[in-house]
Design an enzyme around this catalytic site. Structure first.
Site, PDB file in Angstrom:
ATOM      1  N   LYS A   1       6.103   6.969 -18.875  1.00 40.16           N
ATOM      2  CA  LYS A   1       4.867   7.435 -18.263  1.00 40.16           C
ATOM      3  C   LYS A   1       4.375   8.666 -19.019  1.00 40.16           C
ATOM      4  O   LYS A   1       5.118   9.609 -19.235  1.00 40.16           O
ATOM      5  CB  LYS A   1       5.116   7.782 -16.786  1.00 40.16           C
ATOM      6  CG  LYS A   1       3.875   7.724 -15.920  1.00 40.16           C
ATOM      7  CD  LYS A   1       4.222   7.778 -14.448  1.00 40.16           C
ATOM      8  CE  LYS A   1       2.979   7.585 -13.590  1.00 40.16           C
ATOM      9  NZ  LYS A   1       3.273   7.621 -12.160  1.00 40.16           N
TER      10      LYS A   1
ATOM     11  N   GLU B   1       4.459   3.085   3.945  1.00 41.74           N
ATOM     12  CA  GLU B   1       3.924   3.802   5.113  1.00 41.74           C
ATOM     13  C   GLU B   1       4.377   3.197   6.431  1.00 41.74           C
ATOM     14  O   GLU B   1       4.600   3.917   7.412  1.00 41.74           O
ATOM     15  CB  GLU B   1       2.389   3.834   5.039  1.00 41.74           C
ATOM     16  CG  GLU B   1       1.832   4.734   3.957  1.00 41.74           C
ATOM     17  CD  GLU B   1       1.818   4.095   2.575  1.00 41.74           C
ATOM     18  OE1 GLU B   1       1.462   4.798   1.603  1.00 41.74           O
ATOM     19  OE2 GLU B   1       2.171   2.893   2.468  1.00 41.74           O
TER      20      GLU B   1
ATOM     21  N   ARG C   1      -2.478   1.447   6.668  1.00 41.51           N
ATOM     22  CA  ARG C   1      -1.514   0.356   6.521  1.00 41.51           C
ATOM     23  C   ARG C   1      -0.508   0.320   7.674  1.00 41.51           C
ATOM     24  O   ARG C   1       0.151  -0.685   7.891  1.00 41.51           O
ATOM     25  CB  ARG C   1      -0.749   0.527   5.199  1.00 41.51           C
ATOM     26  CG  ARG C   1      -1.629   0.741   4.013  1.00 41.51           C
ATOM     27  CD  ARG C   1      -0.815   1.113   2.788  1.00 41.51           C
ATOM     28  NE  ARG C   1      -0.094  -0.032   2.284  1.00 41.51           N
ATOM     29  CZ  ARG C   1       0.071  -0.279   0.992  1.00 41.51           C
ATOM     30  NH1 ARG C   1      -0.409   0.552   0.101  1.00 41.51           N
ATOM     31  NH2 ARG C   1       0.729  -1.325   0.591  1.00 41.51           N
TER      32      ARG C   1
END
Length: 623
Positions: free
Chosen positions: A280, A365, A393
């Site tokens: 990354k 979540e 969510r």
């Protein structure tokens, strides 16, 4: 070949292999410069440059369908699919989106913005293809961070069970936003490309392939032996048990190796998972050194990676971290929960001081909400910090697991309101309507950091679910206002108006106060009430305004349906109060991306628009 000469994947296929490294460099430079100017997602996009080049050289987009999970790693994809000329407008008002957008290009087959959804969508596309007897490949690029979300496993299990032909690329960069957590991450660490394994694999492949006459046959014969060697390094593949053919892991920055593996996967008529290991932030030192800090970044200096600082109002997330540490010092029941966003939500501060009392559950979540419910059932005081848009969510868990049992869980929902440059998937504009409808809950929205801290003090004593929605930072006029004195069900009369009153909350209090100044120039004396307690309402103030016959307008930075204005209108009908003169809120449509000031103006919610609209209504009422 120059990047500006590539207008489609067909042009990319014509680039000689020896020029691909230079092309990747051009793509990285374009991404870095644009994000430095506009802000955006940097680390994730720098990590998938070679992968994206290989994808578009091997597959035939848009006939073949390529979907990016989360979607924030699609910048190279946009540059290679005809949007290089407009790339300088990335995330700007009226410019191209930082996420896949169907209206921008046929190559953006599916719009993504929340993690862990793309596998299910890709599986649906693959089955639609098969049922319609069409012929194309479906490829989905999934970050290992997304694999901390449960939907991925539901899709993997389903795909493997029915053996639906599908190509899944696991972009393993060891990060989501916060460092990845969980048992799967530990497993991937064992599977992950190790330098000894990669070096051995590359060396053996090169030597065998170059032996005269017998090299290629010998290479094929040692494949099974090589698999045994690989197992010594990575053990038995987890994904094979789910019904996938597992290929990898390989170096995600070796474009030719990726092309070779993609071509192999393309020939298979079964679900395949390619394990690609990337870095990354690859190619930019500051992003490689701090990929989490430069995951999503404001404009910055390319020289050192430091943000171009502007004096910002106090941050609510920073205030949450400070306050939780303070509460935890006084009360050992206090615990914090984050869904892969420890630092950006403020939970990181609690983790630094009390690591055993702060939990990062990954991009999950729903699990976070039920974990909070279990912690509360066990006698603790959990604080769940999630972005407002992501908490959508977990509505079922909020309703059934937390509210139905009336558990003392405090949900701190960051980035409430217009989310700016990230666009519709990140605007936190549905929360008021969603959460106001849930029984047993208290719903709050602070106008300032000081009021927020008082709400957190209240929540520690509350014996029911408390939901606090707030923006990234407080309004700029807060320092000029008197210190708030928060009490549930009591609103603040910030400024009395003889002709007109605004009722608002959060950042819109600032816009209303500024609108009052503009209205004064028009001869209209307007005032502002801070309705920081959205549930319960302050019936006393609503009744007083009703009896005073002063017209009032509700102003809020959320969808019109189900917001505070709706709540006041409902109560006014029930109690026979005077209804609002109007409700200024977001229309029944999705708000696009752009800077907040431009979006507010477009929506008629900046101070100038509020004043103009209010003056017109006031004039019509007194005509």
């Amino acid at each position: 070949m120059r990047l500006e000469d590539i207008h489609s994947p067909e042009d990319l296929k014509l680039v000689p292999v020896e020029e691909l490294e230079n092309l990747a460099l051009q793509i990285r430079q374009t991404i870095m410069q644009t994000v430095a100017d506009n802000g955006g997602h940097l680390s994730s996009n720098l990590g998938v440059v070679e992968l994206t080049i290989a994808l578009h050289r091997v597959f035939d987009s848009p006939k073949d369908k390529i979907i990016f999970d989360v979607g924030h790693q699609c910048y190279a994809h946009k540059l290679l699919t005809g949007r290089n000329k407009d790339f300088c407008t990335l995330r700007r008002f009226g410019g191209i989106s930082g996420f896949p957008k169907k209206e921008e290009s046929d190559h953006d087959i599916y719009e993504t913005g929340h993690a862990s959804t793309a596998l299910s969508a890709a599986l649906g596309l693959a089955r639609a293809r098969d049922l319609k007897k069409e012929d194309y490949h479906v490829v989905v690029v999934v970050g290992d961070g997304a694999l901390t979300g449960g939907m991925c496993y539901e899709a993997l299990n389903d795909a493997g069970n029915r053996k639906t032909p599908l190509i899944v690329i696991l972009n393993d960069n060891q990060m989501s936003i916060s460092p990845n957590v969980g048992a799967l991450n530990n497993y991937l660490s064992r599977m992950r490309l190790s330098k000894p394994y990669l070096s051995a694999k590359k060396g053996v492949s090169f030597v065998l392939s170059n032996i005269p006459f017998v090299g290629k046959r010998l290479y094929k014969r040692v494949q099974s032996f090589k698999n045994h060697i690989k197992n010594l390094f990575i053990k038995e593949s987890y994904f094979t048990s789910l019904g996938f053919t597992y290929l990898g892991p390989i170096d995600g920055h070796d474009e030719q190796a990726i092309e070779e593996l993609l071509s192999k996967a393309k020939r298979k008529k079964e679900p395949v998972l390619l394990h690609i290991v990337t870095t990354k932030g690859a190619g930019y030192g500051p992003a490689e050194a701090a990929p989490d800090r430069m995951h999503g970044t404001p404009p910055f200096s390319l020289k050192d990676g430091c943000a171009k600082h502007k004096q910002s109002p106090p941050s609510f997330s920073k205030a949450l971290g400070e306050k939780l540490v303070e509460l935890a010092e006084k009360d050992n029941r206090v615990v914090g929960i984050s869904a892969a966003m420890m630092d950006s939500t403020g939970i990181g501060a609690l983790y630094e001081k009390y690591p055993e009392r702060a939990f990062d559950v990954g991009i999950a979540e729903e699990h976070a909400a039920v974990l909070a419910a279990g912690l509360a059932t066990g006698g603790l005081k959990p604080y769940l910090a999630v972005y407002d848009t992501f908490m959508q969510r977990a509505m079922d868990q909020l309703i059934v697991d937390i509210a139905l049992q009336n558990l003392p869980v405090t949900m701190c929902l960051d980035r409430g309101g217009i989310g700016g440059e990230d666009g519709p998937t990140h605007h936190g504009v549905f929360g008021t309507a969603l959460f106001r409808a849930v029984p047993n809950t208290v719903l709050l929205a602070p106008r300032s950091v000081e009021e927020f801290k008082q709400m957190l003090d209240y929540s520690l004593k509350a014996n029911q679910p408390v939901i606090i929605r707030y923006a990234k930072a407080e309004g700029k006029l807060q320092q000029e206002l008197p210190k708030p004195v928060f009490k549930v069900g009591n609103w603040e009369n910030l400024k009395t108006g003889k002709d007109l009153m605004f009722i608002s909350y959060g950042r819109m209090v600032d816009e209303c106060l500024a609108a009052c100044t503009l209205l004064k120039d028009k001869g209209i004396d307007a005032g502002v009430i801070n309705a920081s307690s959205l549930k319960p309402l302050d019936l006393k103030i609503i009744k007083n305004i009703s009896e005073s016959n002063i017209p009032y307008i509700v102003v809020e930075e959320v969808q019109l349906q189900g917001g505070l204005g709706s709540a006041i209108a409902e109560m006014s009908v029930k109690e026979n109060f005077v209804k609002p003169l109007d409700i200024f809120a977001l229309p029944d449509s999705f708000t696009k991306h752009g800077d907040r000031a431009s979006l507010l103006k477009q929506l008629g919610l900046d101070c100038k628009s509020i004043a103009e609209r209010a003056a017109k209504l006031y004039g019509e009422k007194h005509a």
